[in-house]
Design an enzyme around this catalytic site. Structure first.
Site, short mmCIF file in Angstrom:
data_model
loop_
_atom_site.label_atom_id
_atom_site.label_comp_id
_atom_site.label_asym_id
_atom_site.label_seq_id
_atom_site.Cartn_x
_atom_site.Cartn_y
_atom_site.Cartn_z
N LYS A 33 3.98 2.08 11.71
CA LYS A 33 2.65 1.67 11.24
C LYS A 33 2.75 0.45 10.33
O LYS A 33 3.49 0.45 9.34
CB LYS A 33 1.99 2.83 10.48
CG LYS A 33 0.57 2.50 10.02
CD LYS A 33 -0.15 3.75 9.52
CE LYS A 33 0.01 4.00 8.06
NZ LYS A 33 -0.69 3.01 7.21
N ASP A 60 -2.80 -0.57 11.05
CA ASP A 60 -3.74 0.20 10.21
C ASP A 60 -4.46 -0.76 9.26
O ASP A 60 -4.13 -0.84 8.08
CB ASP A 60 -2.94 1.26 9.44
CG ASP A 60 -3.82 2.20 8.64
OD1 ASP A 60 -5.03 2.28 8.92
OD2 ASP A 60 -3.27 2.88 7.75
N LYS A 62 -7.93 -0.77 9.00
CA LYS A 62 -9.20 -0.13 8.60
C LYS A 62 -10.32 -1.18 8.53
O LYS A 62 -10.92 -1.43 7.48
CB LYS A 62 -9.05 0.58 7.25
CG LYS A 62 -8.01 1.69 7.26
CD LYS A 62 -7.96 2.43 5.96
CE LYS A 62 -6.89 3.52 5.94
NZ LYS A 62 -5.51 3.01 5.96
N ASP A 65 -16.67 -4.62 9.20
CA ASP A 65 -17.37 -5.90 9.10
C ASP A 65 -18.50 -5.89 10.12
O ASP A 65 -18.71 -4.88 10.80
CB ASP A 65 -16.37 -7.05 9.36
CG ASP A 65 -16.76 -8.34 8.63
OD1 ASP A 65 -17.97 -8.67 8.60
OD2 ASP A 65 -15.86 -9.03 8.09
N THR A 115 -7.42 10.45 3.03
CA THR A 115 -6.74 11.68 2.59
C THR A 115 -6.51 11.70 1.08
O THR A 115 -6.15 12.73 0.53
CB THR A 115 -5.39 11.82 3.33
OG1 THR A 115 -4.78 10.53 3.42
CG2 THR A 115 -5.59 12.35 4.72
N ARG A 207 5.83 7.70 2.24
CA ARG A 207 6.83 7.69 1.17
C ARG A 207 7.93 8.73 1.32
O ARG A 207 9.05 8.48 0.87
CB ARG A 207 6.10 7.84 -0.18
CG ARG A 207 5.40 6.55 -0.57
CD ARG A 207 4.34 6.78 -1.58
NE ARG A 207 3.16 7.42 -1.01
CZ ARG A 207 2.00 7.57 -1.65
NH1 ARG A 207 1.88 7.15 -2.89
NH2 ARG A 207 0.97 8.15 -1.05
O1 C5P Z 1 3.23 7.72 1.66
P1 C5P Z 1 2.22 8.49 2.44
O2 C5P Z 1 2.82 9.48 3.42
O3 C5P Z 1 1.15 9.11 1.58
O4 C5P Z 1 1.51 7.36 3.32
C1 C5P Z 1 0.37 7.60 4.09
C2 C5P Z 1 0.03 6.36 4.88
O5 C5P Z 1 -1.13 6.66 5.67
C3 C5P Z 1 -0.32 5.14 4.06
O6 C5P Z 1 0.15 4.02 4.79
C4 C5P Z 1 -1.82 5.13 4.00
O7 C5P Z 1 -2.35 3.81 3.95
C5 C5P Z 1 -2.19 5.76 5.34
N1 C5P Z 1 -3.49 6.44 5.44
C6 C5P Z 1 -3.85 7.49 4.61
N2 C5P Z 1 -5.08 8.09 4.76
C7 C5P Z 1 -5.93 7.66 5.70
C8 C5P Z 1 -5.57 6.60 6.55
C9 C5P Z 1 -4.32 6.01 6.38
O8 C5P Z 1 -3.05 7.91 3.77
N3 C5P Z 1 -7.09 8.27 5.87
#
Ligand code: C5P
Length: 227
Positions: A33, A60, A62, A65, A115, A207
């Site tokens: 991603k 990603d 998002k 516009d 999330t 992470r």
């Molecule tokens: O580090 P972590 O597992 O929390 O990363 C989650 C990834 O998913 C990040 O790149 C974040 O931008 C993305 N994301 C998210 N919630 C969403 C859409 C994308 O956490 N609804």
């Protein structure tokens, strides 16, 4: 497991750091991603290069516009070779993005409620009297009518969203953490196995892998826990 459901979020500051992660993780990830940080740092070339190296790319961005701008930007994302592209789950935006990628293999995922959001964060947006789960379903039913190919949601809403979306649409869940791992800023989390059991097709892992001393070993452990 018939296909690899893991998407590694390349949330790093440079091409060099991203490529090092990709090299270390290789085929242990089904998708990579590219999000706001890496895209802002390195531009579209990183998407083109990953796709040219045979990696499936989830772009990603998002997008949100006016329709014409989203349609044209989505078309550019498709021509870069992105397999998945995110837009906000708003009918006008979803419809435009779907039109923009017509004729390509790029699929549009509509992002419902982040999330990292909980009830209070929704209230800050003026959305009251609704739980995050209720809001996700309300957004998604309009997104589905607008032609979204799939949705991004928290694992906690995946089961209800799968029912609404039907079997053909893709469900991607970030906010995934193995038991005992830090949730960081995420608020609506579940384990990888719970997310898949709830109906997710793909899991975004950030992470927990990218900040591990040994990212490949971290991914391997997650995959082992799923088989
Ligand atoms: O580090 P972590 O597992 O929390 O990363 C989650 C990834 O998913 C990040 O790149 C974040 O931008 C993305 N994301 C998210 N919630 C969403 C859409 C994308 O956490 N609804």
């Amino acid at each position: 497991m018939s296909r690899n459901p893991l998407i590694v979020a390349l949330d790093v500051e440079s091409r060099a750091a991203a490529m090092q992660l990709v090299e270390r993780c290789g085929d242990l990830a089904g998708f990579y991603k590219v999000g706001l940080e890496l895209f802002t740092a390195e531009g579209p070339g990183i998407v083109r290069d990953l796709a040219a190296a045979g990696k499936r790319v989830f772009l990603d961005l998002k997008m949100y516009d006016i329709g014409e701008t989203v349609k044209r930007a989505a078309a550019r994302a498709a021509s870069l070779g992105a397999s998945l592209l995110t837009v906000h789950c708003v009918p006008q935006v979803v419809r435009a993005a779907v039109e923009g990628v017509e004729g390509s293999d790029t699929r549009i995922l509509a992002v419902t409620v982040l999330t990292s959001f909980d009830q209070r964060d929704l209230e800050d947006l003026g959305i009251t009297g609704r739980t995050p789960a209720e809001h996700v379903l309300s957004l998604a039913s309009r997104g589905a009518e607008a032609g979204a190919h799939g949705f991004v949601c928290s694992p906690r809403e995946a089961r209800a969203l799968r029912e609404l979306a039907g079997p053909a649409r893709l469900l991607v869940t970030p906010g995934v953490r193995s038991a005992g791992a830090s949730a960081h800023d995420q608020k609506r989390v579940a384990t990888p196995a719970e997310a898949l059991a709830a109906g997710a097709d793909y899991l975004v892992i950030g992470r927990e892998v990218t900040r591990a001393d040994d990212p490949a070993a971290a991914l391997g452990r997650i995959l082992d826990g799923l088989s």
